[in-house]
Enzyme design. Structure first.
Site, PDB file in Angstrom:
ATOM      1  N   ASP A   1      -9.623   4.569  20.944  1.00 38.32           N
ATOM      2  CA  ASP A   1     -10.855   5.114  20.389  1.00 38.32           C
ATOM      3  C   ASP A   1     -11.404   4.149  19.337  1.00 38.32           C
ATOM      4  O   ASP A   1     -10.779   3.126  19.058  1.00 38.32           O
ATOM      5  CB  ASP A   1     -10.612   6.512  19.789  1.00 38.32           C
ATOM      6  CG  ASP A   1     -11.794   7.431  20.026  1.00 38.32           C
ATOM      7  OD1 ASP A   1     -12.945   6.947  20.011  1.00 38.32           O
ATOM      8  OD2 ASP A   1     -11.564   8.625  20.243  1.00 38.32           O
TER       9      ASP A   1
ATOM     10  N   HIS B   1       0.827  -1.208   0.000  1.00 42.78           N
ATOM     11  CA  HIS B   1       0.000   0.000   0.000  1.00 42.78           C
ATOM     12  C   HIS B   1       0.862   1.259   0.000  1.00 42.78           C
ATOM     13  O   HIS B   1       0.437   2.312  -0.474  1.00 42.78           O
ATOM     14  CB  HIS B   1      -1.041  -0.016   1.147  1.00 42.78           C
ATOM     15  CG  HIS B   1      -0.722   0.777   2.375  1.00 42.78           C
ATOM     16  ND1 HIS B   1      -0.784   0.245   3.647  1.00 42.78           N
ATOM     17  CD2 HIS B   1      -0.364   2.076   2.578  1.00 42.78           C
ATOM     18  CE1 HIS B   1      -0.478   1.164   4.533  1.00 42.78           C
ATOM     19  NE2 HIS B   1      -0.214   2.275   3.924  1.00 42.78           N
TER      20      HIS B   1
ATOM     21  N   ARG C   1       1.238  13.628   4.805  1.00 41.83           N
ATOM     22  CA  ARG C   1       0.486  12.588   5.500  1.00 41.83           C
ATOM     23  C   ARG C   1       1.056  12.351   6.903  1.00 41.83           C
ATOM     24  O   ARG C   1       2.273  12.280   7.079  1.00 41.83           O
ATOM     25  CB  ARG C   1       0.556  11.289   4.698  1.00 41.83           C
ATOM     26  CG  ARG C   1      -0.134  10.106   5.358  1.00 41.83           C
ATOM     27  CD  ARG C   1      -0.065   8.900   4.435  1.00 41.83           C
ATOM     28  NE  ARG C   1      -0.447   7.677   5.123  1.00 41.83           N
ATOM     29  CZ  ARG C   1       0.378   6.973   5.900  1.00 41.83           C
ATOM     30  NH1 ARG C   1       1.609   7.358   6.090  1.00 41.83           N
ATOM     31  NH2 ARG C   1      -0.058   5.862   6.493  1.00 41.83           N
TER      32      ARG C   1
ATOM     33  N   THR D   1     -15.194  11.251   6.723  1.00 37.70           N
ATOM     34  CA  THR D   1     -14.075  11.934   6.096  1.00 37.70           C
ATOM     35  C   THR D   1     -14.301  13.418   6.342  1.00 37.70           C
ATOM     36  O   THR D   1     -15.352  13.949   5.977  1.00 37.70           O
ATOM     37  CB  THR D   1     -14.054  11.662   4.578  1.00 37.70           C
ATOM     38  OG1 THR D   1     -13.792  10.276   4.370  1.00 37.70           O
ATOM     39  CG2 THR D   1     -12.976  12.489   3.882  1.00 37.70           C
TER      40      THR D   1
END
Lengths: 272, 272, 272, 272, 272
Positions: free
Chosen positions: C216, C194, C207, C255
């Site tokens: 979480d 990836h 990033r 998102t």
């Protein structure tokens, strides 16, 4: 054995940086309202937002509400150099909204500026946003002139030829990981499978596509305009009846139906 | 080898455009209230909306509320040329609503106009829409006179024969992609499988069908009327116990139960 | 046969306790604003919160709202020893929020103290939190210098080299149990799969990664900055098109897209 | 070959119409409060509704609140000929509600009339309905005297024998399509599998069943009363540990826990 | 052939009734605050509730808010014979809550009485409950002294040995039907698989377990306390990386993170 060549990777970066610079790089770009509505260009950012009007709005007098409609109309005009605003009446068709905005522009921040300004208008203060999704226009990933010349020709030959459409539908679509892991040729074949059966409906139904993967919680936003709900239902049944549909994990949800109207008319209808 | 003939595709478009013009094409069409309630015609647009009344409504005096009921009744009458309004009391049966509207008409914008006007009435101002779904009537896709003459005859021979039904149920239904990818004959066989066991219940339960694929987030809206909840439960168990049910990804959710009442009576009950 | 040795287990505890003491152990630690923004350190706690402004805020006068913006700016400065605040304008892009905070610090309670103080400001009183997610920075689990030296070198060699990015995207990601049950080598291979296709985009897209498993309801929070939405869309398509994606059960949702702006500018835009 | 005989179908209708007429057919039926609580009859309609009290209620004086409690008590008495009202305190146990109503009656409209009248009381005006589900009592589908005489005998021999139970639990249950497609004998075997291990707990736990398929978004509503939460937990573990559970797609969600109290006591506790 | 013996079933009932009588049977039981916090006893009822404070609270003066804090503190003291109250500050970490209560007691109605009284305090009136889940303590189902003596010894030998923990995490967990259908030995093996890798972390992380199957919409509530978020993340990665995780259908959702603080300090922080 080295898994990959660092040199090639870095070289790849330069190529990419050349390819990827484009319309988005400029801070604010003027739009041509005729061209942008055709959505034939690459690099258009499209924002679809629905809103519900708070009951407090109706405590204003009719005169105040008339003025509020004019205020929105003026704001749209003021921003018309950088964005195009389309508005749709959804009240009665949808539980989650009273109206829909579709805003197109080259610069996301110009779109955001309009929407922030709209929130500061009298109607905007009472308009609660209930759904927002955005995407960009790009060249088709698979159905290119080189790979599928006949299909592209057929698509070009098929034009919407009915009276101006009165209804718009927005359907976000997401595919599963298995689809994304298919080869380019497999994807192209599936694309053809789903496109061909829809061609007969394109005289009755207009269709536009935005790409959203990573940008928002969908892979595509499909936008349709039509007068003929039966044709639209039949078109969707065709899209459901091909194997590509086995890979759809979202199709609609929400499906938004609105009546296509000039911006002022939408807010007049909501100001009654 | 060419995958498909462009000429044939374009020819197909003309055929489609002829087939698909119909009731929807006109701007606004008069309804025959007797015919439209039978839902036997193609091209009827049906909108199902639920609403919850804001507590603020009950701060109005009883006299004001009586007047508000009359206002809705008058509005329904005013629009009766273009739409038919059915109303149902859901308070107590449902958490998400106090009442349900089912509006039928040939022209979606006429339905929307009524619903927009309703929001501008005294009760409408306090009625928050909580669910909305719409669809259209079409000829049955699979169970046609040609393909399944006996089943159609049996369906026609079986009429609701009990006292006027007092309860209505609305159940949206969605099938999975595997179902949509079946052949016509496979779908017809499954249709028969699910229809035959339900025939004995049709004396107790009225049933109508709207098509929603692409138009809204369901494939069909099924609408039932009955007095006999046990018969209705048994009917649904039959529908659950056939293999077609292996392809249902939505059956109800929401299932809406309402008491069938004249429009004015629904709002009188909610104005107590 | 004994399944495991108690002695070894207890010994293991001591090793673990040595390894795991670190930045988190201190009550409150000073930050270096330059270092913390790079997120190159282990032990940074990151809190991402979105907020929506209550309409009541706009009943304040413009002068009061100007003062309210200054109040937030002063608060950020006051806490700048222990935390770093980044703010983003999301109004217009998102339905669930008007702005996003990203707060980095070594001590979660210092982050919480700022956010509790923020709620006590004039703007904070009208800011309703709508989404919250947090995570920590750690060394990469699999792509280490020892296991994947070339990939790490390539990552280091690829720097964001465009104009300062104007848009940020936050995407929580969760993998399924099958992925977690893979061996270390299998995971490393998938990581390489990836990462490699994304390298060409890192000149256009920044990033950062936070780890959230157990802390979480996500496994990771990925945070991106870019000017080029097409590059970002293409980058995500690459991430979708590798087999690792077969194990993603959450990618985005929500998102969050925001415009990167100084804290004061975000609140000025929202105070119009 | 004809797929089925029309004559047989029509004949079947007559049989069905005879079988299905029953308690539901009458407009309004008197209840026997002793009989209806046992739920041993067929044709009882049960409505389970939860409500949350709006903070506005607490702006009333204590004297007004006392009066409001009496008003509900009087309303329950007034309707006691046609329905039975059970009330439960859920505040503190549940986030979505403060109290639960379970209303049993032969006539759904009588149940609805009470609930509509309740909304018009002082407490009702401040009580927002947060969940509603309904079903009917029927003879057991599979575990009949003929098919499973020993199991039925064992069920009858096992009576709740502890102090009056103080806690009630409501758990809606839904099975998947594969379960519904099993043969009668397969279903009976699964029923036995799940019933036998629960028998030892029936001295500690009372259990009642309502059928909801098609009537609401569950197949059954299971209702339990107990003092012994450990026994109740163990009983549920038994139900989870049989193969039938592989077909449960909903078990609870919501699981509602309430304290069993006289109606007036529930509202007194909520009026503090 | 008889499927089972009625006599044996009835005999089984008596055994069960003896086993299941216990702490829960008494109306109200005094707690020992030291013992109950250890959660080492069987028969403790634990209620976890989160709350969000309505903005209206901040219209009270600071003096009124100080008094409101004292009122809660006094209420906790008043109920301290029958329940133990733990409080956590979640504001800033969570979107759905400002604080979390964990209430332990032998008698659910005593827990409910405190929570009902809390709602009647000044802060309680403005505290909207946003999540509630409960469970009970029981002996471990599988990891018993007899079946897994070494594991139990190791668990006992591993004590939290760091500074008092400052953060708490609540994670509800639910397993699928396949897990519940495993044999006792299979479940024990999976339990060992998941427990052993977590042992090294127990010096850094405290852990408690409540059983909820049937009582609420989870199978277990896991409660953790720690100072070291990296250790906690690593611990969870271990739990994710064993095959047992293939059967988890819920792990967190919500994951609640709070700062451990005395009750008065939580409300002081929220009263700023």
């Amino acid at each position: 054995m080295r898994l990959f060549s660092t040199a090639r990777l870095v070289a790849g970066l330069f190529v990419a940086s050349v390819v990827l610079t484009g319309a988005m790089a400029d801070d604010k770009m003027k739009i041509d309202p005729v061209k942008i509505v055709a959505l034939s260009e690459v690099g258009v950012f499209g924002q679809f937002n629905t809103y519900k009007i708070d009951p407090g709005y109706y405590k204003m007098t009719m005169a105040e509400r008339d003025k509020a409609v004019n205020e929105v109309e003026a704001l749209v005009k003021k921003h018309s150099d950088s964005i195009r605003v389309d508005a749709y009446l959804t009240r009665g068709f949808e539980s989650e909204s009273d109206f829909l905005f579709r805003i197109n522009g080259y610069d996301p921040s110009a779109v955001q500026e309009f929407l922030t300004d709209f929130k500061a208008t009298s109607i905007g203060r009472y308009s609660n946003i209930t759904f927002a999704i955005n995407g960009i226009t790009k060249g088709l990933n698979h159905t290119t002139q080189q790979k599928a010349p006949e299909l592209l020709d057929a698509l070009k030959a098929t034009k919407y030829s009915e009276k101006p459409p009165r209804y718009a539908f927005v359907l976000p679509i997401t595919k599963n990981a298995a689809w994304w892991n298919k080869t380019e040729n497999e994807k192209l074949a599936l694309m053809k499978d789903h496109t061909i059966p829809t061609l007969p409906f394109l005289v009755n139904v207009n269709r536009k596509l935005y790409h959203s993967t990573g940008i928002d919680d969908a892979d595509w936003i499909t936008y349709f305009e039509t007068n003929d709900l039966k044709a639209f239902n039949d078109l969707n049944i065709k899209l459901f009846s091909v194997s590509e549909n086995l890979h759809n994990v979202r199709y609609g949800k929400p499906t938004i139906m609105g009546q296509i109207m000039p911006v002022a008319d939408v807010f007049k209808a909501l100001s009654k």
